[in-house]
Design a protein around this motif. Structure first.
Motif, PDB file in Angstrom:
ATOM      1  N   ARG A   3      62.822  41.957  -3.706  1.00  0.00           N
ATOM      2  CA  ARG A   3      63.196  41.192  -2.513  1.00  0.00           C
ATOM      3  C   ARG A   3      64.709  41.015  -2.426  1.00  0.00           C
ATOM      4  NH1 ARG A   3      64.547  36.063  -1.808  1.00  0.00           N
ATOM      5  NH2 ARG A   3      63.912  35.449  -3.904  1.00  0.00           N
ATOM      6  N   LEU A   4      65.362  40.893  -3.588  1.00  0.00           N
ATOM      7  CA  LEU A   4      66.799  40.665  -3.622  1.00  0.00           C
ATOM      8  C   LEU A   4      67.603  41.954  -3.612  1.00  0.00           C
ATOM      9  CD1 LEU A   4      66.772  37.804  -6.266  1.00  0.00           C
ATOM     10  CD2 LEU A   4      67.166  37.572  -3.816  1.00  0.00           C
ATOM     11  N   CYS A   5      66.945  43.056  -3.923  1.00  0.00           N
ATOM     12  CA  CYS A   5      67.626  44.356  -3.950  1.00  0.00           C
ATOM     13  C   CYS A   5      66.617  45.384  -3.440  1.00  0.00           C
ATOM     14  CB  CYS A   5      68.094  44.672  -5.371  1.00  0.00           C
ATOM     15  SG  CYS A   5      69.107  46.155  -5.518  1.00  0.00           S
ATOM     16  N   ALA A   6      66.638  45.605  -2.135  1.00  0.00           N
ATOM     17  CA  ALA A   6      65.551  46.331  -1.472  1.00  0.00           C
ATOM     18  C   ALA A   6      65.448  47.794  -1.871  1.00  0.00           C
ATOM     19  CB  ALA A   6      65.718  46.219   0.044  1.00  0.00           C
ATOM     20  N   VAL A  23      67.009  32.067  -5.587  1.00  0.00           N
ATOM     21  CA  VAL A  23      68.099  32.817  -4.969  1.00  0.00           C
ATOM     22  C   VAL A  23      67.630  33.424  -3.652  1.00  0.00           C
ATOM     23  CG1 VAL A  23      69.610  34.828  -5.232  1.00  0.00           C
ATOM     24  CG2 VAL A  23      69.213  33.301  -7.175  1.00  0.00           C
ATOM     25  N   ARG A  24      68.467  33.284  -2.629  1.00  0.00           N
ATOM     26  CA  ARG A  24      68.158  33.867  -1.333  1.00  0.00           C
ATOM     27  C   ARG A  24      68.705  35.277  -1.209  1.00  0.00           C
ATOM     28  NH1 ARG A  24      70.134  30.224   3.310  1.00  0.00           N
ATOM     29  NH2 ARG A  24      72.111  31.365   3.158  1.00  0.00           N
ATOM     30  N   GLU A  25      69.939  35.471  -1.672  1.00  0.00           N
ATOM     31  CA  GLU A  25      70.523  36.806  -1.611  1.00  0.00           C
ATOM     32  C   GLU A  25      71.633  36.952  -2.638  1.00  0.00           C
ATOM     33  OE1 GLU A  25      72.964  37.800   1.822  1.00  0.00           O
ATOM     34  OE2 GLU A  25      72.886  35.701   2.461  1.00  0.00           O
ATOM     35  N   ILE A  26      71.875  38.193  -3.004  1.00  0.00           N
ATOM     36  CA  ILE A  26      72.967  38.554  -3.906  1.00  0.00           C
ATOM     37  C   ILE A  26      74.073  39.176  -3.067  1.00  0.00           C
ATOM     38  CG2 ILE A  26      73.634  40.005  -5.873  1.00  0.00           C
ATOM     39  CD1 ILE A  26      70.632  39.986  -6.670  1.00  0.00           C
ATOM     40  N   ASP A  27      75.314  38.804  -3.361  1.00  0.00           N
ATOM     41  CA  ASP A  27      76.435  39.447  -2.672  1.00  0.00           C
ATOM     42  C   ASP A  27      77.527  39.786  -3.676  1.00  0.00           C
ATOM     43  OD1 ASP A  27      77.863  37.074  -3.154  1.00  0.00           O
ATOM     44  OD2 ASP A  27      77.466  36.286  -1.145  1.00  0.00           O
ATOM     45  N   ALA A  28      78.670  40.223  -3.191  1.00  0.00           N
ATOM     46  CA  ALA A  28      79.736  40.710  -4.067  1.00  0.00           C
ATOM     47  C   ALA A  28      80.348  39.600  -4.913  1.00  0.00           C
ATOM     48  CB  ALA A  28      80.825  41.385  -3.235  1.00  0.00           C
ATOM     49  N   GLN A  29      80.187  38.347  -4.515  1.00  0.00           N
ATOM     50  CA  GLN A  29      80.775  37.230  -5.267  1.00  0.00           C
ATOM     51  C   GLN A  29      79.779  36.548  -6.207  1.00  0.00           C
ATOM     52  OE1 GLN A  29      81.437  37.437  -1.678  1.00  0.00           O
ATOM     53  NE2 GLN A  29      83.121  38.682  -2.477  1.00  0.00           N
ATOM     54  N   GLY A  30      78.521  36.866  -6.084  1.00  0.00           N
ATOM     55  CA  GLY A  30      77.510  36.210  -6.907  1.00  0.00           C
ATOM     56  C   GLY A  30      76.196  36.133  -6.170  1.00  0.00           C
ATOM     57  N   ALA A  31      75.755  34.909  -5.872  1.00  0.00           N
ATOM     58  CA  ALA A  31      74.476  34.747  -5.195  1.00  0.00           C
ATOM     59  C   ALA A  31      74.493  33.515  -4.309  1.00  0.00           C
ATOM     60  CB  ALA A  31      73.342  34.636  -6.209  1.00  0.00           C
ATOM     61  N   VAL A  32      73.691  33.569  -3.255  1.00  0.00           N
ATOM     62  CA  VAL A  32      73.477  32.437  -2.366  1.00  0.00           C
ATOM     63  C   VAL A  32      72.070  31.909  -2.624  1.00  0.00           C
ATOM     64  CG1 VAL A  32      73.399  31.640   0.025  1.00  0.00           C
ATOM     65  CG2 VAL A  32      74.990  33.477  -0.634  1.00  0.00           C
ATOM     66  N   LEU A  33      71.954  30.593  -2.812  1.00  0.00           N
ATOM     67  CA  LEU A  33      70.656  29.992  -3.083  1.00  0.00           C
ATOM     68  C   LEU A  33      69.927  29.680  -1.778  1.00  0.00           C
ATOM     69  CD1 LEU A  33      71.650  27.488  -5.919  1.00  0.00           C
ATOM     70  CD2 LEU A  33      71.072  29.923  -6.092  1.00  0.00           C
ATOM     71  N   ASN A  34      68.645  29.336  -1.898  1.00  0.00           N
ATOM     72  CA  ASN A  34      67.846  29.018  -0.716  1.00  0.00           C
ATOM     73  C   ASN A  34      68.395  27.824   0.057  1.00  0.00           C
ATOM     74  OD1 ASN A  34      66.073  31.099  -0.892  1.00  0.00           O
ATOM     75  ND2 ASN A  34      64.291  29.886  -1.476  1.00  0.00           N
ATOM     76  N   ASN A  35      69.090  26.915  -0.646  1.00  0.00           N
ATOM     77  CA  ASN A  35      69.649  25.738   0.031  1.00  0.00           C
ATOM     78  C   ASN A  35      71.024  26.014   0.632  1.00  0.00           C
ATOM     79  OD1 ASN A  35      71.391  25.787  -2.151  1.00  0.00           O
ATOM     80  ND2 ASN A  35      70.609  23.907  -3.092  1.00  0.00           N
ATOM     81  N   GLY A  36      71.474  27.268   0.547  1.00  0.00           N
ATOM     82  CA  GLY A  36      72.738  27.649   1.155  1.00  0.00           C
ATOM     83  C   GLY A  36      73.950  27.543   0.268  1.00  0.00           C
ATOM     84  N   THR A  37      73.831  26.925  -0.902  1.00  0.00           N
ATOM     85  CA  THR A  37      74.969  26.838  -1.816  1.00  0.00           C
ATOM     86  C   THR A  37      75.143  28.148  -2.570  1.00  0.00           C
ATOM     87  OG1 THR A  37      73.647  25.939  -3.639  1.00  0.00           O
ATOM     88  CG2 THR A  37      74.627  24.365  -2.092  1.00  0.00           C
ATOM     89  N   ARG A  38      76.302  28.303  -3.184  1.00  0.00           N
ATOM     90  CA  ARG A  38      76.630  29.548  -3.879  1.00  0.00           C
ATOM     91  C   ARG A  38      76.686  29.335  -5.384  1.00  0.00           C
ATOM     92  NH1 ARG A  38      78.187  33.629  -1.278  1.00  0.00           N
ATOM     93  NH2 ARG A  38      78.911  34.435  -3.266  1.00  0.00           N
ATOM     94  N   ARG A  39      76.486  30.433  -6.111  1.00  0.00           N
ATOM     95  CA  ARG A  39      76.748  30.486  -7.543  1.00  0.00           C
ATOM     96  C   ARG A  39      77.558  31.751  -7.774  1.00  0.00           C
ATOM     97  NH1 ARG A  39      75.326  26.277  -6.353  1.00  0.00           N
ATOM     98  NH2 ARG A  39      73.597  25.017  -7.166  1.00  0.00           N
TER      99      ARG A  39
END
Length: 376
Positions: free
Chosen positions: A203-206, A172-188
């Protein structure tokens, strides 16, 4: 392209994440688990299942978890013997008379929580564990404790969940309000995200108040010489609370393979995985002091792991105070394997609105964010 929408996205498939996913799926939710497969504390720990009583909240969480492990363990062994669950018990060793006084206090705390524990004098200890050196004052025997091979248990928990649980080995690259963005740019995408990634969670929640505690472990070759309990010195608790430098304590586990797993050390603020010979040497010398026959044993592997710790030593379980939809199961330090089941039961109750199995307040993230109210 996005993955199908799920009720809960769990980040981390170590023992805490796997247990949370298992319980959430059993609660009827669709769960997708993602894990970078980089290795973490679950891969590096001893797997000691122990009633810890540093404070009332820790004892409540660990004792509730042990009851669940007692139900899960035989089922794991029946279908996945590699989980290696055993009820070996813990022998808390008192080296001196003053430590026997602490053993008595510890027994009283455990008894108040309904946990059996028996004081042994020097002669009784020598009979129970003849490999220990002479001259020890006695011990506190806690027969309900055990051990499990945590990586195997995590795999079992994911495999023995309802079909509403799915797994993906991705980072996972980052967490947002809709779920998460992976390192390859796709979403879950998901209605809720559970962050259970150990130290990488920072790293994901500073704003998480996590700091690393590095530990060394060593394992011997197989020998006929045996111990029968997890052996831990009563001074172990002081080592867990040391705030700087390297602390070592006597902690040796009998593995079902006939090997002995040797710990433990703690280095606050240290995350470099390199073996440090000076720390390892101190740890092994202490183990030999308690178990002299170890001096003739070959060490076949040494390794390190990094525990994620909080300032007060208790894990964070529950909603993030300011990020709606983000739930936390982090900061278990060296008790992640022990406390994973009750952590998962508590988090599942909080997410689904069911009555919590124990008081959630001591584990709330709001204790580290005093100016905020928990997100709803």
């Amino acid at each position: 392209m996005s993955h199908r929408h799920t009720d809960v996205l769990v980040i981390g498939a170590g023992i805490v994440g796997a247990t949370c996913a298992h319980e959430l799926a059993h609660a009827g939710l669709s769960v997708h688990v993602v894990d970078a497969r980089l290795g973490g504390a679950t891969q590096a720990g001893m797997g000691h299942l122990v009633a810890m009583d540093d404070n009332a909240a820790e004892l409540a969480l660990s004792s509730a978890s042990l009851e669940i492990w007692k139900a899960w363990g035989p089922r794991m062994n029946a279908t996945a013997p590699g989980c290696a669950y055993t009820r070996c018990g813990t022998m808390w060793i008192a080296a001196r008379d003053e430590e026997m006084a602490e053993a008595e206090r510890k027994q009283a705390r455990l008894h108040a929580c309904g946990i059996p524990a028996t004081l042994l004098n020097a002669r009784q200890l020598a009979t129970a564990e003849p490999a220990l050196r002479t001259g020890l004052a006695g011990a506190l025997q806690v027969p309900g404790d055990g051990l499990v091979y945590a990586p195997g248990a995590a795999r079992w928990l994911l495999a023995h969940a309802p079909a509403t649980l799915s797994f993906e080995a991705v980072e996972v690259r980052e967490i947002d309000a809709q779920g998460a963005v992976l390192n390859n740019g796709t979403r879950r995408n998901a209605n809720a995200v559970v962050l259970a990634a150990g130290m990488p969670a920072a790293r994901l929640c500073a704003d998480l108040p996590l700091h690393p505690k590095k530990g060394h472990l060593a394992i011997t070759d197989r020998y006929p010489f045996a111990i029968h309990h997890q052996l831990v010195e009563l001074g172990y608790m002081a080592s867990t609370q040391q705030r700087e430098g390297a602390a070592v304590a006597f902690n040796v586990q009998p593995r079902p393979t006939g090997q002995l797993l040797i710990g433990s050390s703690r280095q606050v603020g240290e995350a470099d995985p390199a073996i440090e010979p000076a720390v390892l040497s101190r740890m092994l010398k202490l183990a030999i002091d308690y178990l002299p026959a170890l001096s003739g044993h070959d060490i076949i592997r040494t390794w390190t792991g990094v525990r994620a710790a909080t300032p007060d030593g208790l894990p964070i379980i529950g909603p993030h105070p300011t990020r709606k939809g983000l739930w936390l199961a982090v900061g278990h330090e060296g008790l992640g394997v022990t406390t994973a089941p009750a952590t998962a039961k508590l988090l599942t109750a909080l997410i689904t609105g069911a009555p919590p199995p124990l008081d959630a307040a001591p584990f709330s993230a709001t204790r580290h964010f005093p100016v905020h109210k928990a997100a709803t």
